[in-house]
Scaffold this active site. Structure first.
Site, short mmCIF file in Angstrom:
data_model
loop_
_atom_site.label_atom_id
_atom_site.label_comp_id
_atom_site.label_asym_id
_atom_site.label_seq_id
_atom_site.Cartn_x
_atom_site.Cartn_y
_atom_site.Cartn_z
N TYR A 211 -56.14 -58.97 29.09
CA TYR A 211 -56.87 -59.43 27.91
C TYR A 211 -56.75 -60.94 27.74
O TYR A 211 -55.66 -61.50 27.92
CB TYR A 211 -56.34 -58.77 26.66
CG TYR A 211 -56.44 -57.26 26.63
CD1 TYR A 211 -57.25 -56.57 27.53
CD2 TYR A 211 -55.74 -56.52 25.68
CE1 TYR A 211 -57.34 -55.19 27.49
CE2 TYR A 211 -55.85 -55.15 25.63
CZ TYR A 211 -56.64 -54.48 26.53
OH TYR A 211 -56.73 -53.13 26.48
N GLU B 14 -48.02 -47.93 2.41
CA GLU B 14 -49.44 -47.69 2.18
C GLU B 14 -50.03 -48.50 1.02
O GLU B 14 -51.25 -48.66 0.96
CB GLU B 14 -49.70 -46.19 1.95
CG GLU B 14 -49.54 -45.35 3.21
CD GLU B 14 -49.95 -43.90 3.01
OE1 GLU B 14 -50.40 -43.28 3.99
OE2 GLU B 14 -49.80 -43.40 1.87
#
Length: 391
Positions: A299, A370
């Site tokens: 990459y 979260e």
């Protein structure tokens, strides 16, 4: 009510939806290029929003296209969908149901978050001009799904003005990290094949010991970073696997070394590659053997556009309520992400959102706070409109 007020209110409204999506995806993780159910879920959610949807891009890739109230700039938002071949050890109610597969990097959050951003921008599509493209990517963890989607016509003839992506990180909860220039590493794999000559251990003078040569090659290669790379840049070089020899009484005639190169600039990347080859060949020949080097280009590094970073930093720091957190710069990361293929052709911004330092990414105990997911949603939705010059 300003458009930022609307984004804030809608991010509150859809927080439970996004967390539910995240947990559904987390409990059913799928490996690179096998994200069949995740892709189907994404397609279904986009179609509910009447967002133009293309599926089957490079296999399981999905693209949603949302048009504002009139034509303008085009912005691409990207989320990756794949999981990792890791057995989850966390005891949570939405634990992976697929043995040996886990969302241990946060791609479940990226996907659910982008669905939430799509809901928000769909609700306020009459408040902005321009086009938003939602890229749900296949195969980031293995195989360069971003490039495969580009090669499969992801952008078509569309001119894209800017691209935006985020990644959750195991750092302080709700901390934002944003920097200019090279922010991740170029990543290349390599193999060095060392050839000697076999002989019986009782007559070593008749052979050329490939293991002996390999030992000297390893020591020699470790000088590359200190002697051939600018000390002001970030780069790593490692050999992760050695294979060679057939019996304990035979001088080995072949050894194979495999490893990884990480470098944040093209100059340091090239220097490591060139010296990898020349040092290996020189040492092998000096002992009567020879070496062949193969480099597998990986990459490219993600390069953040300086002008766009200024736009986004100004938004995050002054205009957008970001839960009281400041925006920090960071040094180039030695991680790799194939969003680099996008940043090569489209002016891009890639930033990180801290979700708690509980366990490293790619760990069987990777866990996120979260409550920080809403920060992902607010920043990406607002960032898209800033790049469209709406706010």
């Amino acid at each position: 009510m300003t458009i930022l007020d609307k984004i804030e209110a809608l991010s509150d409204k859809y927080e439970d939806y996004i967390i539910d999506m995240r947990r559904r995806i987390h409990s059913n993780p799928e490996l690179s290029f096998r994200e069949h159910e995740t892709s189907s879920l994404v397609i279904g959610e986009l179609e509910k929003l009447n967002i133009q949807t293309r599926s089957g891009i490079a296999g399981n890739g999905v693209l949603g296209v949302l048009q504002g109230h009139e034509k303008g700039k085009t912005v691409l938002l990207r989320a990756d969908m794949d999981a990792l071949p890791i057995q989850e050890e966390l005891d949570v109610e939405f634990k992976s149901r697929n043995p040996g597969v886990m969302h241990a990097c946060g791609h479940d959050i990226h996907t659910a978050n982008l669905l939430g951003v799509a809901k928000i921008l769909s609700d306020i599509r009459l408040d902005f001009k321009g086009t938003v493209m939602f890229m749900f990517q296949t195969g980031e963890e293995k195989g360069g799904g971003c490039k495969k989607m580009l090669d499969d016509g992801l952008l078509g003839s569309k001119s894209v003005d800017a691209a935006l992506a985020l990644h959750v990180m195991p750092v302080e909860s709700c901390k934002l990290l944003l920097s200019k220039g090279n922010i991740t590493a170029n990543s290349d794999g390599f193999t060095i094949k060392i050839f000697g000559k076999s002989a019986h251990a009782s007559r070593p003078q008749d052979g050329v010991d490939a293991i002996h040569i390999a030992g000297h090659v390893i020591v020699g290669l470790n000088s590359i970073l200190s002697k051939n790379v600018d000390p002001g840049v970030s780069a790593t070089f490692s050999i992760g696997k050695i294979k060679g020899g057939r019996a304990n009484n035979i001088v080995p005639d072949y050894v194979e070394l495999t490893g990884m190169i990480r470098a944040d600039t093209e100059e340091s990347r090239d220097a490591i590659r060139e010296n990898l080859n020349s040092i290996s060949r020189g040492i092998a020949e000096s002992f009567g053997g020879h070496a062949e080097t193969e480099v597998r280009e990986g990459y490219p590094s993600i390069v953040n556009d300086e002008k766009l970073v200024d736009k986004i930093r100004d938004l995050f720091s002054r205009d957008l309520i970001v839960m009281g957190e400041s925006v920090s710069e960071h040094k180039p990361l030695m991680t790799a992400d194939d969003f680099g293929y996008i940043s090569r052709i489209v002016p891009s911004v890639y930033y990180m959102v801290g979700t708690g330092d509980y366990a490293p990414q790619h760990s069987s105990k990777f866990f996120v706070d979260e409550k920080c997911i809403k920060l992902c949603t607010r920043t990406m939705a607002a960032g898209a409109l800033r790049l469209l010059d709406t706010i």
